[in-house]
Design a protein around this motif. Structure first.
Motif, PDB file in Angstrom:
ATOM      1  N   THR A  90       0.833  -1.202   0.000  1.00 54.77           N
ATOM      2  CA  THR A  90       0.000   0.000   0.000  1.00 54.77           C
ATOM      3  C   THR A  90       0.867   1.250   0.000  1.00 54.77           C
ATOM      4  OG1 THR A  90      -1.749  -1.171   1.197  1.00 54.77           O
ATOM      5  CG2 THR A  90      -1.822   1.233   1.255  1.00 54.77           C
ATOM      6  N   LEU A  91       1.931   1.245   0.803  1.00 60.61           N
ATOM      7  CA  LEU A  91       2.832   2.404   0.854  1.00 60.61           C
ATOM      8  C   LEU A  91       3.498   2.633  -0.496  1.00 60.61           C
ATOM      9  CD1 LEU A  91       4.509   1.833   4.336  1.00 60.61           C
ATOM     10  CD2 LEU A  91       2.653   3.422   3.775  1.00 60.61           C
ATOM     11  N   HIS A  92       3.856   1.553  -1.160  1.00 61.47           N
ATOM     12  CA  HIS A  92       4.443   1.641  -2.496  1.00 61.47           C
ATOM     13  C   HIS A  92       3.457   2.337  -3.443  1.00 61.47           C
ATOM     14  CE1 HIS A  92       6.614   0.417  -6.130  1.00 61.47           C
ATOM     15  NE2 HIS A  92       5.460  -0.038  -6.601  1.00 61.47           N
ATOM     16  N   HIS A  93       2.201   1.914  -3.414  1.00 63.64           N
ATOM     17  CA  HIS A  93       1.178   2.501  -4.292  1.00 63.64           C
ATOM     18  C   HIS A  93       0.859   3.952  -3.918  1.00 63.64           C
ATOM     19  CE1 HIS A  93       0.583  -1.080  -6.602  1.00 63.64           C
ATOM     20  NE2 HIS A  93       0.362  -1.790  -5.510  1.00 63.64           N
ATOM     21  N   ILE A  94       0.858   4.244  -2.626  1.00 59.16           N
ATOM     22  CA  ILE A  94       0.610   5.624  -2.187  1.00 59.16           C
ATOM     23  C   ILE A  94       1.699   6.535  -2.736  1.00 59.16           C
ATOM     24  CG2 ILE A  94       0.670   7.155  -0.165  1.00 59.16           C
ATOM     25  CD1 ILE A  94      -0.951   4.985   1.336  1.00 59.16           C
ATOM     26  N   GLN A  95       2.971   6.104  -2.605  1.00 63.06           N
ATOM     27  CA  GLN A  95       4.051   6.943  -3.109  1.00 63.06           C
ATOM     28  C   GLN A  95       3.990   7.063  -4.633  1.00 63.06           C
ATOM     29  OE1 GLN A  95       6.904   8.820  -1.197  1.00 63.06           O
ATOM     30  NE2 GLN A  95       5.950   9.712  -2.999  1.00 63.06           N
ATOM     31  N   GLN A  96       3.546   6.011  -5.310  1.00 66.18           N
ATOM     32  CA  GLN A  96       3.378   6.068  -6.762  1.00 66.18           C
ATOM     33  C   GLN A  96       2.287   7.070  -7.147  1.00 66.18           C
ATOM     34  OE1 GLN A  96       2.616   2.036  -8.089  1.00 66.18           O
ATOM     35  NE2 GLN A  96       4.162   2.233  -9.674  1.00 66.18           N
ATOM     36  N   HIS A  97       1.233   7.139  -6.334  1.00 72.77           N
ATOM     37  CA  HIS A  97       0.073   7.987  -6.611  1.00 72.77           C
ATOM     38  C   HIS A  97       0.379   9.479  -6.443  1.00 72.77           C
ATOM     39  CE1 HIS A  97      -4.186   8.975  -6.942  1.00 72.77           C
ATOM     40  NE2 HIS A  97      -4.058   9.715  -5.859  1.00 72.77           N
ATOM     41  N   TYR A  98       1.192   9.810  -5.441  1.00 74.61           N
ATOM     42  CA  TYR A  98       1.485  11.212  -5.151  1.00 74.61           C
ATOM     43  C   TYR A  98       2.900  11.563  -5.594  1.00 74.61           C
ATOM     44  CZ  TYR A  98      -2.553  11.018  -2.069  1.00 74.61           C
ATOM     45  OH  TYR A  98      -3.812  10.869  -1.573  1.00 74.61           O
ATOM     46  N   PRO A  99       3.075  12.727  -6.205  1.00 69.39           N
ATOM     47  CA  PRO A  99       4.440  13.144  -6.532  1.00 69.39           C
ATOM     48  C   PRO A  99       5.208  13.392  -5.228  1.00 69.39           C
ATOM     49  CG  PRO A  99       2.844  14.867  -7.100  1.00 69.39           C
ATOM     50  CD  PRO A  99       2.068  13.681  -6.617  1.00 69.39           C
ATOM     51  N   GLU A 100       6.513  13.110  -5.249  1.00 65.54           N
ATOM     52  CA  GLU A 100       7.310  13.237  -4.030  1.00 65.54           C
ATOM     53  C   GLU A 100       7.376  14.665  -3.502  1.00 65.54           C
ATOM     54  OE1 GLU A 100      11.003  11.204  -3.643  1.00 65.54           O
ATOM     55  OE2 GLU A 100      10.237   9.400  -4.598  1.00 65.54           O
ATOM     56  N   ASN A 101       7.113  15.663  -4.348  1.00 64.20           N
ATOM     57  CA  ASN A 101       7.109  17.038  -3.841  1.00 64.20           C
ATOM     58  C   ASN A 101       5.824  17.346  -3.063  1.00 64.20           C
ATOM     59  OD1 ASN A 101       5.362  17.167  -6.004  1.00 64.20           O
ATOM     60  ND2 ASN A 101       6.256  19.028  -6.880  1.00 64.20           N
ATOM     61  N   LYS A 102       4.807  16.480  -3.177  1.00 62.76           N
ATOM     62  CA  LYS A 102       3.580  16.647  -2.399  1.00 62.76           C
ATOM     63  C   LYS A 102       3.594  15.753  -1.156  1.00 62.76           C
ATOM     64  CE  LYS A 102      -1.350  16.523  -2.309  1.00 62.76           C
ATOM     65  NZ  LYS A 102      -2.552  16.899  -2.928  1.00 62.76           N
ATOM     66  N   LEU A 103       4.081  14.513  -1.304  1.00 66.81           N
ATOM     67  CA  LEU A 103       4.089  13.561  -0.189  1.00 66.81           C
ATOM     68  C   LEU A 103       5.306  12.657  -0.305  1.00 66.81           C
ATOM     69  CD1 LEU A 103       2.533  12.249   2.251  1.00 66.81           C
ATOM     70  CD2 LEU A 103       1.655  10.615   0.564  1.00 66.81           C
ATOM     71  N   LYS A 104       6.047  12.538   0.781  1.00 65.85           N
ATOM     72  CA  LYS A 104       7.171  11.610   0.840  1.00 65.85           C
ATOM     73  C   LYS A 104       6.798  10.512   1.830  1.00 65.85           C
ATOM     74  CE  LYS A 104      11.205  10.007   0.048  1.00 65.85           C
ATOM     75  NZ  LYS A 104      11.396   9.250  -1.158  1.00 65.85           N
ATOM     76  N   VAL A 105       6.877   9.258   1.378  1.00 64.53           N
ATOM     77  CA  VAL A 105       6.537   8.112   2.220  1.00 64.53           C
ATOM     78  C   VAL A 105       7.820   7.485   2.743  1.00 64.53           C
ATOM     79  CG1 VAL A 105       5.391   5.869   2.323  1.00 64.53           C
ATOM     80  CG2 VAL A 105       4.429   7.686   0.901  1.00 64.53           C
ATOM     81  N   LEU A 106       7.920   7.389   4.074  1.00 65.61           N
ATOM     82  CA  LEU A 106       9.056   6.757   4.734  1.00 65.61           C
ATOM     83  C   LEU A 106       8.563   5.516   5.471  1.00 65.61           C
ATOM     84  CD1 LEU A 106      10.743   9.927   6.311  1.00 65.61           C
ATOM     85  CD2 LEU A 106      11.257   8.839   4.111  1.00 65.61           C
ATOM     86  N   ALA A 107       9.096   4.356   5.100  1.00 64.42           N
ATOM     87  CA  ALA A 107       8.744   3.094   5.753  1.00 64.42           C
ATOM     88  C   ALA A 107       9.879   2.741   6.703  1.00 64.42           C
ATOM     89  CB  ALA A 107       8.543   1.996   4.709  1.00 64.42           C
ATOM     90  N   VAL A 108       9.691   3.036   7.992  1.00 60.03           N
ATOM     91  CA  VAL A 108      10.745   2.852   8.992  1.00 60.03           C
ATOM     92  C   VAL A 108      10.625   1.457   9.605  1.00 60.03           C
ATOM     93  CG1 VAL A 108      11.733   3.691  11.158  1.00 60.03           C
ATOM     94  CG2 VAL A 108      10.823   5.324   9.484  1.00 60.03           C
ATOM     95  N   ASN A 109      11.620   0.619   9.302  1.00 61.44           N
ATOM     96  CA  ASN A 109      11.661  -0.711   9.894  1.00 61.44           C
ATOM     97  C   ASN A 109      12.209  -0.601  11.314  1.00 61.44           C
ATOM     98  OD1 ASN A 109      13.649  -3.268  10.426  1.00 61.44           O
ATOM     99  ND2 ASN A 109      11.711  -3.870   9.481  1.00 61.44           N
ATOM    100  N   LEU A 110      11.456  -1.133  12.277  1.00 58.46           N
ATOM    101  CA  LEU A 110      11.913  -1.139  13.667  1.00 58.46           C
ATOM    102  C   LEU A 110      12.900  -2.302  13.821  1.00 58.46           C
ATOM    103  CD1 LEU A 110       8.560  -0.400  15.527  1.00 58.46           C
ATOM    104  CD2 LEU A 110      10.290   1.210  14.685  1.00 58.46           C
ATOM    105  N   THR A 111      14.102  -2.095  13.354  1.00 53.59           N
ATOM    106  CA  THR A 111      15.101  -3.146  13.234  1.00 53.59           C
ATOM    107  C   THR A 111      15.478  -3.738  14.585  1.00 53.59           C
ATOM    108  OG1 THR A 111      15.908  -1.830  11.379  1.00 53.59           O
ATOM    109  CG2 THR A 111      17.224  -3.720  11.991  1.00 53.59           C
ATOM    110  N   THR A 112      15.339  -2.985  15.664  1.00 54.33           N
ATOM    111  CA  THR A 112      15.636  -3.527  16.997  1.00 54.33           C
ATOM    112  C   THR A 112      14.643  -4.622  17.379  1.00 54.33           C
ATOM    113  OG1 THR A 112      14.335  -1.752  18.022  1.00 54.33           O
ATOM    114  CG2 THR A 112      16.730  -1.422  17.863  1.00 54.33           C
ATOM    115  N   GLU A 113      13.511  -4.693  16.697  1.00 52.82           N
ATOM    116  CA  GLU A 113      12.492  -5.709  16.958  1.00 52.82           C
ATOM    117  C   GLU A 113      12.644  -6.912  16.029  1.00 52.82           C
ATOM    118  OE1 GLU A 113      10.289  -5.250  19.529  1.00 52.82           O
ATOM    119  OE2 GLU A 113      11.461  -3.431  19.883  1.00 52.82           O
ATOM    120  N   GLU A 114      13.646  -6.903  15.178  1.00 52.90           N
ATOM    121  CA  GLU A 114      13.887  -7.966  14.194  1.00 52.90           C
ATOM    122  C   GLU A 114      15.002  -8.888  14.688  1.00 52.90           C
ATOM    123  OE1 GLU A 114      12.081  -8.302  11.533  1.00 52.90           O
ATOM    124  OE2 GLU A 114      11.379  -6.334  10.925  1.00 52.90           O
TER     125      GLU A 114
END
Length: 181
Positions: A90-114
């Motif tokens: 979904t995040l991939h599609h959201i970022q595809q839908h909006y230009p990066e100058n309008k919305l930047k999507v950051l998917a932060v992996n909580l690596t300490t929980e991995e």
């Protein structure tokens, strides 16, 4: 009645009152007449988004401040969370839908929980992602944003204020409703 019973009943009544107060706050009507549901929380105080600096999939350092002047959707996730894995698409599609100058999507992996950063990178593979994947290897984002459940997303306005928190899986309809013009 003895003191223990009175005390216990008072605690129960207080607990019920707190739950009721919280429910009223979460489901109150907004000035425009929309009802805020428990699936999203309005930050009426527009708290400052806490700064962070994390590495992306390519080893580059990315700072939240790099996106000042743009709206940012930051989502916290892990590989072992089924809803999080579904939300990555979904995040991939959201970022595809909006230009990066309008919305930047950051998917932060909580690596300490991995189990390891290598496992996360293996999970991601070489699949192209429109959203920028970041690794929180020291728990900075988790601690600064008070994350205790995932997935959770924060909508940050161009001025660096958190304007909406979306606990659970976010969808484009929710986002469209809250994106600043």
């Amino acid at each position: 009645m003895n003191i223990k019973k009175i005390t216990m009943r008072s605690i129960i009544v207080l607990f019920v009152m707190i739950i009721g107060f919280y429910t009223v706050l979460v489901s109150k009507s907004e000035p425009n007449g929309q009802v805020v549901h428990a699936t999203s929380i309005v930050h009426n105080s527009y708290k400052d988004a806490k700064p962070f600096s994390l590495e992306d999939r390519h080893g580059n350092t990315v700072r939240l401040s790099d996106f000042k002047g743009r709206t940012v959707l930051m989502t916290a996730w892990t590989t072992w969370c089924g809803e999080c894995r579904e939300e990555l698409e979904t995040l991939h599609h959201i970022q595809q839908h909006y230009p990066e100058n309008k919305l930047k999507v950051l998917a932060v992996n909580l690596t300490t929980e991995e189990t390891s950063l290598e496992n996360v990178k293996r999970f991601l593979g070489n699949e192209p992602m429109k959203a920028t994947v970041l690794f929180d290897t020291k728990g900075i984002v988790k601690q600064r944003y008070g994350i205790y459940g995932i997935p959770i997303s924060f909508l940050i306005d161009p001025y660096g204020k958190i304007i909406r928190t979306f606990p659970g899986v976010i969808n484009q309809k929710d986002l469209d409703q809250w994106l600043p013009n």
